[in-house]
Every structure is written in structure tokens, then in C-alpha cells.
Write an enzyme that holds these catalytic residues in place. Structure first.
Site, mmCIF file in Angstrom:
data_model
loop_
_atom_site.group_PDB
_atom_site.id
_atom_site.type_symbol
_atom_site.label_atom_id
_atom_site.label_comp_id
_atom_site.label_asym_id
_atom_site.label_seq_id
_atom_site.Cartn_x
_atom_site.Cartn_y
_atom_site.Cartn_z
ATOM 1 N N GLY A 1 0.831 -1.206 0.000
ATOM 2 C CA GLY A 1 0.000 0.000 0.000
ATOM 3 C C GLY A 1 0.861 1.250 0.000
ATOM 4 N N ASP A 2 0.640 2.093 1.013
ATOM 5 C CA ASP A 2 1.418 3.338 1.113
ATOM 6 C C ASP A 2 2.442 3.269 2.236
ATOM 7 O OD1 ASP A 2 -0.511 3.267 3.092
ATOM 8 O OD2 ASP A 2 -0.802 5.425 3.132
ATOM 9 N N GLU A 3 2.881 2.064 2.568
ATOM 10 C CA GLU A 3 3.868 1.878 3.636
ATOM 11 C C GLU A 3 5.219 1.450 3.066
ATOM 12 O OE1 GLU A 3 1.400 0.727 7.663
ATOM 13 O OE2 GLU A 3 2.194 -0.894 6.431
#
Length: 303
Positions: free
Chosen positions: A217-219
């Protein structure tokens, strides 16, 4: 055509002379530059000076014996093909060495110039092919940095090194703030653009020893070796936040150019200070990141 740099781990002067003579007699256009070492310690100390094209390893040297010699060398030279040189009664070790990552094993009694040069050439080609195939499954296809699978492998390796050699390292969890709003307002293509930009910054502005990966994801996750104090970690976190938190220009779904302010939340944990298991360290770094997000702080260090 450049010379092939060969590192030779061998403590018998006669065998050192044999290998050098065989490679000096080659009739091929390619030349060989051989540097010999009589201990694993001496060999591994040169990793920061030059990475060879190939390493020839005698399993029994002054400071190491048997397959443990290969394991120690491979831990240091992960990106270099290795050929094991065996004595007449060590063929069983040679076959096991293949299982442990060596590209080939050669009985010293059978060495000839053509045999040795051909083995070196094939070992390099085979290793390059394996690396290429490995990269295809270890790279995140969107951001072109390491993916979750390669992160797990590197973390396991770093943890083993930390336990064996009493070395510290830090885990940094990085999460984009309000990423869902960016996707909702400007489209998923804009979100993808942003992830690529952040990954490029993480890859560009990092220490040579740091390992950067997209966790999902956005990690993102950074593995930072040799962080020996909270002061060092704090300085690293400040630098990472300053690198990522910025104005970014993106193209929205309808084609408009938009400029948005992006911030991140970072959590960090250090081995062995904050935990002595991989799972425990990951959980603490993740929890610290969420604490930073909840408290509207740029970063937080695990307790």
C-alpha cells in the site's frame, strides 16, 4: 577488455602458486587479476575496497574449516559467484557447497587452465542469470524498489548477523498521511505517481548500507544497520522525514497539474534494545508509527 578480478581464499602457498600460474597461462583475450588471502577475516575485510568478479574458496584455511568457511564468505559477498576448490578426499563437501550457494566445485588435482577458466566463465554466467531471475520476483513493480518478499529475506539475514556478531540495526516504518484522500481527490494514478516519487527519494537519499522496501500500500520500510544509539536513530529519523515531507506536483485523473503537501509518519525500533525477535521488533516499529500518526508527530521511537 577488462581483467577478471579473482579473489582466492587459500592458505597453502603451493596451491596459491598453482592457481595463479594456471590463470596466467590462459590463451584467451581476457586476463585474470588474482589476489590471494589466507584467512576468511582478511578476505572479508576487503568488501569495502573492491568487489571481485569471482571468489575461489578452499574450505579449510587458517581461521575456518569445512562448509562454515563458505557460509562466512557468502554472508559477506552475497553478490559474487563462488567456486569451491576441494582436495582429493573432499568431494562430498563440494556437493554440499553447491546446496549452500556455491556455483561450482573443482578438485584441485583436476585443475587445468581450460578447466578453471571455463568454470569461472560458466559460474559468472549462471550467477548473473540467477540474480536476474531473483530480481524479477524481489522488486516492487510499481516503485522499482525492494518488495515485501526481499524485505523478509534481508531482515532475516540482518537479524542472524545481529545475533551472531552482536550488531545493532534499526527498523523504520514509514506511512503516508492522508493517502486515501489523495486517491479519492485526484485519482489512483496520482497516488501511484506519488508512491514512485517517494520511493525514488528513499532510494536516492539513503546510506549505502540501508535497505529500502515497499511494505505494501502506502507503507515503506527501511532497515538501517549499525545504529548504535538513540541519538543516531533520532538523527536518521529527522533526515528521513525532511527527505519525504515536501510539496509534490502530480497529474490528476482529468489531466490537471496539482501541487500537494505531503507528510509522513515514521516509527522505529532498534535491535536488540527494543526486542530480540523479528516479530517483536516489527510490531514495536509499527506501533511507534501509529503513535506518531495519532499524535500528529513526524516520528516516534519505540519504548
Amino acid at each position: 577488455m577488462h581483467s577478471v578480478v579473482v579473489y582466492l581464499l587459500e592458505d597453502d602457498p603451493d596451491d596459491v602458486y598453482l592457481v595463479k600460474e594456471l590463470l596466467n597461462k590462459t590463451t584467451f583475450a581476457r586476463k585474470y587479476q588474482v589476489k590471494d588471502f589466507n584467512t576468511v577475516e582478511a578476505l572479508n575485510k576487503t568488501i569495502h575496497i573492491m568487489v571481485p568478479d569471482i571468489i575461489l574458496v578452499d574450505l579449510n584455511v587458517t581461521d575456518s574449516f569445512g562448509l562454515d568457511t563458505l557460509v562466512q564468505v557468502r554472508q559477506c559477498y552475497k553478490k559474487t559467484p563462488i567456486i569451491v576448490l576441494t582436495g582429493s578426499d573432499e568431494n562430498e563437501f563440494g556437493e554440499k557447497a553447491i546446496h549452500l550457494g556455491a556455483q561450482d566445485y573443482l578438485p584441485k588435482s583436476d585443475l587445468t587452465t581450460n578447466f578453471l577458466c571455463r568454470s569461472i566463465r560458466y559460474a559468472k554466467e549462471r550467477f548473473s542469470l540467477i540474480e536476474s531471475l531473483s530480481n524479477q520476483v524481489s522488486i516492487d513493480q510499481l516503485t522499482l524498489i525492494n518488495n515485501r518478499r526481499s524485505l523478509d529475506e534481508r531482515l532475516n539475514s540482518l537479524f542472524d548477523e545481529g545475533q551472531r556478531y552482536n550488531r545493532s540495526f534499526a527498523i523504520l516504518f514509514i506511512d503516508l498521511n492522508k493517502f486515501k484522500e489523495i486517491n479519492d481527490n485526484y485519482g489512483h494514478s496520482a497516488g501511484d505517481q506519488l508512491l514512485k516519487l517517494l520511493a525514488a527519494r528513499l532510494k536516492m537519499f539513503n546510506r549505502a548500507s540501508d535497505f529500502v522496501a515497499r511494505y505494501g500500500g502506502d507503507e515503506f520500510v527501511i532497515l538501517a544497520p549499525e545504529i548504535d544509539s538513540i541519538q543516531e536513530l533520532d538523527a536518521l529519523l529527522k533526515l528521513k522525514y525532511k527527505t519525504l515531507a515536501d510539496h509534490y506536483c502530480l497529474q490528476s485523473l482529468n489531466g490537471d497539474i496539482v501541487e500537494i503537501d505531503v507528510t509522513v509518519s515514521i516509527g522505529a525500533a532498534v535491535f536488540p534494545l527494543h526486542g530480540d525477535t523479528i516479530e517483536g521488533l516489527m510490531e514495536k516499529a509499527d506501533a511507534a508509527m501509529y503513535k506518531a500518526k495519532q499524535n500528529n508527530q513526524p516520528y516516534c521511537i519505540a519504548k
